[in-house]
Design a protein around this motif. Structure first.
Motif, PDB file in Angstrom:
ATOM      1  N   THR A  42      42.893  32.987  41.773  1.00  0.00           N
ATOM      2  CA  THR A  42      42.768  33.836  40.728  1.00  0.00           C
ATOM      3  C   THR A  42      41.398  34.111  40.358  1.00  0.00           C
ATOM      4  OG1 THR A  42      43.802  34.098  38.420  1.00  0.00           O
ATOM      5  CG2 THR A  42      42.640  31.831  38.805  1.00  0.00           C
ATOM      6  N   GLY A  43      41.254  34.788  39.244  1.00  0.00           N
ATOM      7  CA  GLY A  43      39.882  35.165  38.926  1.00  0.00           C
ATOM      8  C   GLY A  43      39.464  34.593  37.312  1.00  0.00           C
ATOM      9  N   GLY A  44      38.468  34.914  37.078  1.00  0.00           N
ATOM     10  CA  GLY A  44      37.795  34.513  35.624  1.00  0.00           C
ATOM     11  C   GLY A  44      36.861  33.221  35.560  1.00  0.00           C
ATOM     12  N   ASP A  74      45.854  38.140  41.428  1.00  0.00           N
ATOM     13  CA  ASP A  74      45.461  39.418  40.807  1.00  0.00           C
ATOM     14  C   ASP A  74      44.217  40.007  41.406  1.00  0.00           C
ATOM     15  OD1 ASP A  74      44.199  37.954  39.100  1.00  0.00           O
ATOM     16  OD2 ASP A  74      44.132  39.060  37.536  1.00  0.00           O
ATOM     17  N   ARG A  76      41.061  42.973  40.036  1.00  0.00           N
ATOM     18  CA  ARG A  76      40.693  44.309  39.258  1.00  0.00           C
ATOM     19  C   ARG A  76      40.610  45.456  40.383  1.00  0.00           C
ATOM     20  NH1 ARG A  76      36.784  40.619  36.708  1.00  0.00           N
ATOM     21  NH2 ARG A  76      38.011  38.881  35.573  1.00  0.00           N
ATOM     22  N   ASN A  86      37.696  39.930  41.540  1.00  0.00           N
ATOM     23  CA  ASN A  86      37.868  38.570  41.815  1.00  0.00           C
ATOM     24  C   ASN A  86      37.611  38.088  43.048  1.00  0.00           C
ATOM     25  OD1 ASN A  86      38.925  38.478  39.245  1.00  0.00           O
ATOM     26  ND2 ASN A  86      40.930  38.644  39.639  1.00  0.00           N
ATOM     27  N   HIS A 155      48.190  35.723  28.760  1.00  0.00           N
ATOM     28  CA  HIS A 155      48.216  36.290  30.046  1.00  0.00           C
ATOM     29  C   HIS A 155      48.046  35.277  31.144  1.00  0.00           C
ATOM     30  CE1 HIS A 155      43.939  37.339  29.990  1.00  0.00           C
ATOM     31  NE2 HIS A 155      44.100  37.097  31.334  1.00  0.00           N
ATOM     32  N   VAL A 156      48.628  35.347  32.470  1.00  0.00           N
ATOM     33  CA  VAL A 156      48.243  34.863  33.616  1.00  0.00           C
ATOM     34  C   VAL A 156      48.250  35.905  34.637  1.00  0.00           C
ATOM     35  CG1 VAL A 156      49.186  32.514  33.037  1.00  0.00           C
ATOM     36  CG2 VAL A 156      50.582  34.251  34.163  1.00  0.00           C
ATOM     37  N   ALA A 157      47.286  35.779  35.712  1.00  0.00           N
ATOM     38  CA  ALA A 157      47.053  36.633  36.749  1.00  0.00           C
ATOM     39  C   ALA A 157      46.618  38.049  35.847  1.00  0.00           C
ATOM     40  CB  ALA A 157      47.948  36.838  37.634  1.00  0.00           C
ATOM     41  N   LYS A 208      41.239  28.944  24.083  1.00  0.00           N
ATOM     42  CA  LYS A 208      42.641  28.976  24.659  1.00  0.00           C
ATOM     43  C   LYS A 208      43.550  28.182  24.109  1.00  0.00           C
ATOM     44  CE  LYS A 208      40.617  31.549  27.886  1.00  0.00           C
ATOM     45  NZ  LYS A 208      40.635  31.211  29.497  1.00  0.00           N
TER      46      LYS A 208
HETATM   47  O1  LIG Z   1      41.400  38.755  36.782  1.00  0.00           O
HETATM   48  C1  LIG Z   1      41.291  38.249  35.755  1.00  0.00           C
HETATM   49  O2  LIG Z   1      40.576  38.254  34.808  1.00  0.00           O
HETATM   50  C2  LIG Z   1      41.862  36.623  35.857  1.00  0.00           C
HETATM   51  O3  LIG Z   1      42.693  36.689  36.816  1.00  0.00           O
HETATM   52  C3  LIG Z   1      42.394  36.390  34.505  1.00  0.00           C
HETATM   53  O4  LIG Z   1      43.981  36.292  34.582  1.00  0.00           O
HETATM   54  C4  LIG Z   1      41.629  35.041  34.204  1.00  0.00           C
HETATM   55  O5  LIG Z   1      42.122  34.178  35.179  1.00  0.00           O
HETATM   56  C5  LIG Z   1      42.127  34.719  32.792  1.00  0.00           C
HETATM   57  O6  LIG Z   1      41.853  35.853  31.924  1.00  0.00           O
HETATM   58  C6  LIG Z   1      41.201  33.454  32.328  1.00  0.00           C
HETATM   59  O7  LIG Z   1      39.792  33.982  32.623  1.00  0.00           O
HETATM   60  P1  LIG Z   1      38.762  32.910  32.067  1.00  0.00           P
HETATM   61  O8  LIG Z   1      39.029  31.664  32.828  1.00  0.00           O
HETATM   62  O9  LIG Z   1      37.588  33.679  32.365  1.00  0.00           O
HETATM   63  O10 LIG Z   1      38.866  32.835  30.321  1.00  0.00           O
END
Ligand SMILES: O=C(O)[C@H](O)[C@@H](O)[C@H](O)[C@H](O)COP(=O)(O)O
Length: 251
Positions: A42-44, A74, A76, A86, A155-157, A208
């Motif tokens: 995932t991203g973030g 997911d 961007r 990501n 939200h997730v993903a 969170k």
């Molecule tokens: O594309 C994205 O932004 C991520 O997939 C999103 O789902 C991310 O995992 C959450 O927003 C948490 O992000 P943080 O860990 O930066 O708070």
């Protein structure tokens, strides 16, 4: 029935190290059991910290990276190599340092790829790539671990509460008007996420706490409350993110 574990760590750094160690062990176990492993990234910021912790963990050599399939939950919808993708961030934090088989790294299509700027076509292309490696008629690979961050809104993903994508039943969807920039994304949907053997939600920080507490209490409108692994759902939290978790949940 899926088992749920909630693991709380002192701070974000300890959380990242523990999540990385757990991931390496899980991938090694999957390879011991079936010769390969499929993990969904995932991203973030929290995910990036976990990737960096994997790179720093000596146990990373216990995994045969040439037999790991890497997917994304997911992305961007940006041009290839964009620093906000990501994929770009995962490559910088970890992937470029691993002996991966490039044919087994499956990024979601960029906005300057074969489908141009059409995220629906990009989503369909990714669904096709997933289906090509599916062992059965589900159209999806056997995901051993699917990693998720958790947004402040639950939200997730790129599945956002109240967004049409939250009701999507196809495995991969385009997302327009994302409340979290950038506005256009592609994502696995909740039904696809819930096919994973294990779903791990990883969250750190006080911002969170409300979403994590609500999701663990079963707030149905939150995507983070709607995801679960077929065999296990693991919440990996630091104390700040777990501050509003129902007491019965922490173990
Ligand atoms: O594309 C994205 O932004 C991520 O997939 C999103 O789902 C991310 O995992 C959450 O927003 C948490 O992000 P943080 O860990 O930066 O708070």
């Amino acid at each position: 029935m899926s088992e749920r574990s909630v693991l709380v760590h002192a701070d974000a750094q300890e959380l990242a190290g523990a999540a990385a160690a757990r991931l390496l062990a899980r991938l090694a176990d999957a390879q011991a059991a079936r010769g390969s492993a499929d993990v969904v990234l995932t991203g973030g910021r929290v995910a990036a910290a976990v990737y960096r912790a994997v790179l720093a963990d000596p146990a990373r050599d216990a995994v045969d990276w040439s037999r790991v399939d890497l997917w994304w939950g997911d992305e961007r919808f940006l041009p290839a190599g964009d620093p906000d993708r990501n994929e770009t961030q995962a490559r910088a934090a970890l992937l470029d340092a691993l002996p991966l088989d490039p044919a087994r790294v499956h990024p979601m299509p960029p906005s300057d790829g074969p489908d141009g700027s059409d995220p629906e076509l990009a989503a369909a292309r990714y669904a096709g790539e997933l289906a090509r490696t599916a062992p059965d008629s589900t159209g999806l690979p056997r995901f051993d671990v699917l990693l998720l961050g958790v947004g402040e809104d639950g939200h997730v993903a790129s599945v956002f509460p109240g967004h049409p994508v939250a009701a999507e039943t196809r495995p991969v969807s385009a997302v327009r008007n994302s409340p979290k920039p950038p506005p256009v994304r592609t994502t696995l949907t909740l039904p696809a996420i819930n096919t994973a053997a294990e779903v791990w939600l990883i969250a750190a920080g006080p911002d969170k706490a409300e979403a994590v507490g609500a999701a663990l209490s079963g707030s149905a409108e939150l995507p983070a409350a709607a995801v679960h692994g077929v065999s296990r759902t693991v919440w990996l939290l630091d104390r700040a993110a777990a501050a509003q978790a129902p007491q019965s949940s922490s173990r």
